[in-house]
Design a protein around this motif. Structure first.
Motif, short mmCIF file in Angstrom:
data_model
loop_
_atom_site.label_atom_id
_atom_site.label_comp_id
_atom_site.label_asym_id
_atom_site.label_seq_id
_atom_site.Cartn_x
_atom_site.Cartn_y
_atom_site.Cartn_z
N GLY A 119 0.79 -1.22 0.00
CA GLY A 119 0.00 0.00 0.00
C GLY A 119 0.83 1.28 0.00
O GLY A 119 0.29 2.36 -0.23
N ALA A 120 2.13 1.19 0.23
CA ALA A 120 2.97 2.39 0.26
C ALA A 120 3.05 3.06 -1.11
O ALA A 120 3.30 4.26 -1.21
CB ALA A 120 4.38 2.05 0.76
N GLU A 121 2.79 2.30 -2.16
CA GLU A 121 2.78 2.91 -3.50
C GLU A 121 1.61 3.87 -3.66
O GLU A 121 1.57 4.69 -4.58
CB GLU A 121 2.77 1.82 -4.59
CG GLU A 121 1.43 1.15 -4.84
CD GLU A 121 1.02 0.10 -3.81
OE1 GLU A 121 0.02 -0.60 -4.07
OE2 GLU A 121 1.67 -0.03 -2.75
N GLU A 122 0.64 3.78 -2.74
CA GLU A 122 -0.51 4.69 -2.73
C GLU A 122 -0.26 5.92 -1.86
O GLU A 122 -0.96 6.92 -1.99
CB GLU A 122 -1.76 3.96 -2.23
CG GLU A 122 -2.14 2.74 -3.03
CD GLU A 122 -2.60 3.08 -4.44
OE1 GLU A 122 -3.17 4.17 -4.65
OE2 GLU A 122 -2.37 2.25 -5.35
N THR A 123 0.70 5.84 -0.94
CA THR A 123 0.94 6.95 -0.02
C THR A 123 2.16 7.78 -0.39
O THR A 123 2.16 9.00 -0.23
CB THR A 123 1.12 6.44 1.43
OG1 THR A 123 2.19 5.50 1.48
CG2 THR A 123 -0.16 5.80 1.95
N VAL A 124 3.21 7.15 -0.87
CA VAL A 124 4.45 7.86 -1.18
C VAL A 124 4.34 8.49 -2.57
O VAL A 124 3.97 7.83 -3.54
CB VAL A 124 5.66 6.89 -1.13
CG1 VAL A 124 6.93 7.59 -1.57
CG2 VAL A 124 5.80 6.30 0.27
N SER A 125 4.68 9.77 -2.66
CA SER A 125 4.70 10.46 -3.95
C SER A 125 5.81 9.86 -4.81
O SER A 125 6.89 9.54 -4.31
CB SER A 125 4.97 11.95 -3.77
OG SER A 125 3.93 12.55 -3.06
N TRP A 126 5.54 9.72 -6.10
CA TRP A 126 6.55 9.19 -7.01
C TRP A 126 6.37 9.81 -8.38
O TRP A 126 5.32 10.35 -8.71
CB TRP A 126 6.48 7.66 -7.09
CG TRP A 126 5.21 7.13 -7.68
CD1 TRP A 126 4.05 6.87 -7.02
CD2 TRP A 126 4.96 6.84 -9.05
NE1 TRP A 126 3.10 6.42 -7.89
CE2 TRP A 126 3.63 6.39 -9.15
CE3 TRP A 126 5.74 6.91 -10.21
CZ2 TRP A 126 3.06 6.01 -10.37
CZ3 TRP A 126 5.17 6.53 -11.42
CH2 TRP A 126 3.84 6.09 -11.48
N LYS A 127 7.45 9.75 -9.13
CA LYS A 127 7.44 10.30 -10.48
C LYS A 127 8.38 9.45 -11.33
O LYS A 127 9.41 8.99 -10.84
CB LYS A 127 7.91 11.75 -10.44
CG LYS A 127 7.76 12.50 -11.73
CD LYS A 127 8.05 13.98 -11.50
CE LYS A 127 7.82 14.75 -12.80
NZ LYS A 127 8.07 16.17 -12.63
#
Length: 178
Positions: free
Chosen positions: A73-81
């Motif tokens: 679920g961290a892929e939903e909370t941590v900003s990424w680009k």
């Protein structure tokens, strides 16, 4: 001793996490082959309240089932680009005032335990491919390289393990300096 329950851990909700003040640390992933490794870095970035993850090259990006499996679920909370290459990510990082360091074994590297930064410094750390490491062209664009001291025969860590070690050390230094 007894294990703490989930309620006792005081976990943030997704909204609380997104609204939390983040540390000015960005993990950059360059050409990572394993989506499981990428998911692990997401989980670490969530645990340490990092600003973001920049994913470059052919590395997998969310949504991806293997990232999801290890990120929990961290892929939903941590900003990424995502960037086509690390050079593009470095250009953006510099525009935002970040100092950029590769995590790599190079001549004149800075041993992790000797790496010093202010708690207000904006730092990006680049983790490279599982086999070839950070590209030489990328290293040439960095402000320096950080090396994890290793005492055994291999002198090589899995990228998710290396990220955990380096990111914790950067976070720990900021916690102690505040």
């Amino acid at each position: 001793m007894r294990k703490l329950s989930m309620d006792e851990l005081n976990r943030k909700s997704v909204d609380e996490f997104k609204q939390s003040d983040k540390l000015s640390i960005i993990a950059v992933l360059e050409n990572i082959r394993s989506a499981y490794n990428i998911g692990s870095v997401f989980r670490t970035a969530d645990a340490f309240l990092l600003e973001a993850i920049y994913i470059t090259g052919y590395s997998a990006i969310p949504p991806h089932k293997e990232i999801k499996k290890t990120a929990l679920g961290a892929e939903e909370t941590v900003s990424w680009k995502h960037f086509e290459n690390a050079g593009s990510a470095i250009t953006e990082l510099r525009e935002q005032g970040y100092k950029v360091y590769a995590v790599e074994q190079v001549q004149d590297s800075i041993s992790l335990e000797k790496f010093a930064s202010n708690s207000t410094d904006k730092i990006a750390v680049i983790f490279g491919n599982e086999v070839s490491g950070v590209e030489q062209t990328t290293i040439a664009e960095c402000d320096g390289c950080i090396e994890i001291p290793q005492l055994g025969m291999k002198h090589s860590l899995n990228i998710a393990t290396a990220a955990g070690v380096v990111l914790w050390e950067l976070v720990r230094a900021r916690i102690l300096n505040n």
